[in-house]
Scaffold this active site. Structure first.
Site, mmCIF file in Angstrom:
data_model
loop_
_atom_site.group_PDB
_atom_site.id
_atom_site.type_symbol
_atom_site.label_atom_id
_atom_site.label_comp_id
_atom_site.label_asym_id
_atom_site.label_seq_id
_atom_site.Cartn_x
_atom_site.Cartn_y
_atom_site.Cartn_z
ATOM 1 N N TYR A 1 -45.737 48.580 -40.313
ATOM 2 C CA TYR A 1 -45.328 48.227 -38.954
ATOM 3 C C TYR A 1 -43.812 48.045 -38.877
ATOM 4 O O TYR A 1 -43.144 48.615 -38.011
ATOM 5 C CB TYR A 1 -46.036 46.960 -38.496
ATOM 6 C CG TYR A 1 -45.630 46.542 -37.103
ATOM 7 C CD1 TYR A 1 -46.190 47.156 -35.993
ATOM 8 C CD2 TYR A 1 -44.661 45.566 -36.905
ATOM 9 C CE1 TYR A 1 -45.806 46.800 -34.715
ATOM 10 C CE2 TYR A 1 -44.264 45.205 -35.627
ATOM 11 C CZ TYR A 1 -44.844 45.827 -34.532
ATOM 12 O OH TYR A 1 -44.444 45.484 -33.264
ATOM 13 N N SER B 1 -39.077 46.389 -32.142
ATOM 14 C CA SER B 1 -39.380 45.010 -32.526
ATOM 15 C C SER B 1 -38.296 44.482 -33.435
ATOM 16 O O SER B 1 -37.677 45.231 -34.201
ATOM 17 C CB SER B 1 -40.724 44.955 -33.260
ATOM 18 O OG SER B 1 -40.929 43.678 -33.829
#
Length: 264
Positions: A151, A138
């Site tokens: 995350y 990501s």
């Protein structure tokens, strides 16, 4: 050729499975929901005329991980491409607003499963001198500052790991491509409790766009793929800015567009 895709029933994983099927790959689809997995496999079989195995497995559980590792190490119908796509974000509340077990569960999927499944797949691939890895990371991995820092940290690890493998595997006949998308329209945000109502349309990607960029990058042997011109530009600029500016800018973006949670 055969590809194993984790998190294959929705979003980027579903699109990657479909895109690989259009390239003629037979598939092994991995996800927790057995019914949804069976439906996904049937849809791909009908549309693409390829073989689709299903492997229901919870990658947060030891038996689930072991089952996928066993499939990756079997010599019969070997896996040529491993797609590490399965990933989760933190529940609403972020890092400090949840018990530490939430972050540990996140790392179990986003980090530990990638590490273990890759380690299971690579010996066979290198022995056959063909195949490779696609790791879904990501853009958040380049931009700390969100309340869900676990995350972002997990995706920073995934990118470093995937790029490191690209270097490690040079000359082996096996390749490693990491794809790091920005905001993608999928179920991920809802599951993580993220509101994206104020995001402009030009920031959004779709799963098929991400999947096509990832597969093309893999076929070309590209180590890192950033899908979408807006995100490629943002990534390039971020490499030139002071690190504290990047942290602050991403934190402000997240505070405007989400209540709590994480982004893929």
């Amino acid at each position: 050729m055969r590809a194993l895709v984790t998190g294959a029933t929705s979003g980027i994983g579903r699109a990657l499975a479909d895109r690989l099927a259009t390239r003629g790959y037979d598939l092994i689809l991995v996800a927790r929901d057995a019914d949804r997995l069976a439906t996904t496999a049937e849809e791909i079989r009908a549309a693409r005329r390829v073989t689709c195995e299903v492997l229901p497995a919870d990658l947060t559980a030891e038996d689930g991980l072991a089952a996928v590792e066993a499939r990756l190490t079997t010599e019969r119908d070997p896996v040529d491409v491993l797609v590490n796509n399965a990933g989760i974000g933190l529940p609403p509340g972020g890092y400090l607003g949840n018990p530490v077990q939430a972050s540990m569960t996140l790392n179990r999927i986003n980090v530990d499963s990638v590490l273990r499944l890759t380690h299971a797949a690579l010996p066979g691939m290198t022995a056959r001198r063909r195949g490779g890895l696609i790791t879904v990371s990501s853009i958040a991995g380049f931009a700390p500052g969100t309340p869900a820092i676990t995350y972002s940290a997990s995706k920073a690890w995934a990118t470093t790991f995937g790029e490191g493998l690209h270097h490690l595997l040079r000359g082996s006949g096996v390749t490693s491509t990491t794809v790091a998308p920005g905001f993608v329209r999928s179920e991920f945000h809802q599951r993580s409790g993220v509101s994206t109502a104020h995001l402009p349309d030009w920031l959004w990607l779709t799963p098929p766009v991400v999947a096509e960029a990832a597969v093309r990058g893999f076929e070309r042997g590209t180590p890192l793929v950033i899908p979408g011109p807006a995100w490629r530009t943002a990534y390039a600029i971020s490499r030139l800015l002071p690190r504290r500016w990047v942290r602050t800018g991403f934190a402000r973006l997240m505070s405007r567009t989400s209540r709590k949670g994480a982004n893929r």
